[in-house]
Every structure is written in structure tokens, then in C-alpha cells.
Design a protein around this motif. Structure first.
Motif, PDB file in Angstrom:
ATOM      1  N   UNK A  75       0.846  -1.205   0.000  1.00  0.00           N
ATOM      2  CA  UNK A  75       0.000   0.000   0.000  1.00  0.00           C
ATOM      3  C   UNK A  75       0.878   1.251   0.000  1.00  0.00           C
ATOM      4  N   UNK A  76       1.942   1.245   0.801  1.00  0.00           N
ATOM      5  CA  UNK A  76       2.862   2.397   0.839  1.00  0.00           C
ATOM      6  C   UNK A  76       3.532   2.599  -0.517  1.00  0.00           C
ATOM      7  N   UNK A  77       3.926   1.503  -1.172  1.00  0.00           N
ATOM      8  CA  UNK A  77       4.544   1.612  -2.499  1.00  0.00           C
ATOM      9  C   UNK A  77       3.555   2.153  -3.520  1.00  0.00           C
ATOM     10  N   UNK A  78       2.300   1.713  -3.452  1.00  0.00           N
ATOM     11  CA  UNK A  78       1.279   2.200  -4.381  1.00  0.00           C
ATOM     12  C   UNK A  78       1.015   3.685  -4.180  1.00  0.00           C
ATOM     13  N   UNK A  80       3.147   5.845  -2.969  1.00  0.00           N
ATOM     14  CA  UNK A  80       4.344   6.544  -3.440  1.00  0.00           C
ATOM     15  C   UNK A  80       4.339   6.684  -4.951  1.00  0.00           C
ATOM     16  N   UNK A  81       3.952   5.623  -5.652  1.00  0.00           N
ATOM     17  CA  UNK A  81       3.911   5.678  -7.113  1.00  0.00           C
ATOM     18  C   UNK A  81       2.805   6.588  -7.628  1.00  0.00           C
ATOM     19  N   UNK A  82       1.758   6.784  -6.823  1.00  0.00           N
ATOM     20  CA  UNK A  82       0.653   7.642  -7.236  1.00  0.00           C
ATOM     21  C   UNK A  82       0.940   9.131  -7.026  1.00  0.00           C
ATOM     22  N   UNK A  83       1.978   9.450  -6.267  1.00  0.00           N
ATOM     23  CA  UNK A  83       2.312  10.859  -6.025  1.00  0.00           C
ATOM     24  C   UNK A  83       2.777  11.520  -7.321  1.00  0.00           C
ATOM     25  N   UNK A  84       2.394  12.770  -7.533  1.00  0.00           N
ATOM     26  CA  UNK A  84       2.860  13.454  -8.741  1.00  0.00           C
ATOM     27  C   UNK A  84       4.355  13.745  -8.659  1.00  0.00           C
ATOM     28  N   UNK A  85       4.983  13.755  -9.808  1.00  0.00           N
ATOM     29  CA  UNK A  85       6.407  14.057  -9.876  1.00  0.00           C
ATOM     30  C   UNK A  85       6.565  15.564  -9.871  1.00  0.00           C
ATOM     31  N   UNK A  86       7.389  16.055  -8.952  1.00  0.00           N
ATOM     32  CA  UNK A  86       7.613  17.494  -8.827  1.00  0.00           C
ATOM     33  C   UNK A  86       8.685  17.914  -9.802  1.00  0.00           C
TER      34      UNK A  86
END
Length: 125
Positions: A75-78, A80-86
Motif C-alpha cells: 500500500x505504501x509503495x502504491x 508513493x507511485x501515485x504521487x505526482x512528480x515534482x
């Protein structure tokens, strides 16, 4: 893997923000450790076997605890991957303070070189 994440803080944040980010990271790690220990403790205490006079955690209890930990990691990895790239911003706090991103301070702005050659006390001709 934790030192890798902490060392990435220096590259991702302005220098003035690293202390706050490091403190927040430490707080979240402490909360995560506490909550996970409590969850695994409850699971192991509820899934027991009798061995003579002793009550011991069962193998199924350990498997359930490990599966809960693996699920939390996924869940934490998912997330993290869903966060937008700054997008990359200014490289230092000095760039922000100096306004390096503003068009008025770019070298090609009108009048940018007018004050370079000005001598104090003299007027440009």
C-alpha cells in the motif's frame, strides 16, 4: 533502505527545509514502528496453540503478521507511485531569495545590463 531515503532529502528539498523533513521522517518511522508492533502483538496473542502448560503463538499467527506487513508495504509503495512528480525548482535557497526565477532578473531582460557599468555618483549619459 532508510539511509537512502534520508540522503535523498538533501537533494529533494531546500537546505532550510531538511531539518523539518528529517524530524517528520523520524516521527513517521516511530509511529509506524509502534503501530506495527501493536498489530503484530494482537495477531500473535489471538492466534495461539497450547503446548503442554504453555500457550505459544501459532505458525499461522506469524504468517498473518508477515502478510499484514507485506500488505502495508505494498500500500505504501502504491501511494508513493501515485504521487505526482515534482518539477525541478531553484537549486538553492539563495536562488529563491534572489528571485532567480523571475523574468526581471534574467540576463536577457530589458535594462538588465544598464546598471552593471554604472559608477556610483555618476549619471549614465
Amino acid at each position: 533502505m532508510i539511509p537512502l531515503g534520508i540522503s535523498a532529502l538533501r537533494d529533494l528539498l531546500p537546505q532550510s527545509e531538511t531539518a523539518a523533513a528529517n524530524s517528520f521522517n523520524t516521527l513517521m518511522r516511530s509511529i509506524g514502528t509502534t503501530v506495527s508492533a501493536a498489530v503484530v502483538g494482537v495477531v500473535l496473542s489471538q492466534m495461539t496453540i497450547q503446548l503442554g502448560e504453555h500457550t505459544l503463538p501459532s505458525e499461522a499467527g506469524f504468517r498473518t503478521g508477515m502478510l499484514a506487513g507485506c500488505s502495508a508495504a505494498l500500500v505504501a509503495a502504491a501511494i508513493t507511485l501515485a504521487l505526482p512528480i515534482r518539477k525541478a525548482g531553484p537549486s538553492t535557497d539563495q536562488d529563491v531569495l534572489a528571485g532567480a526565477d523571475s523574468p526581471a532578473t534574467s540576463p536577457n531582460a530589458p535594462g538588465a545590463h544598464a546598471q552593471e557599468h554604472a559608477v556610483p555618483g555618476r549619471h549614465a549619459r
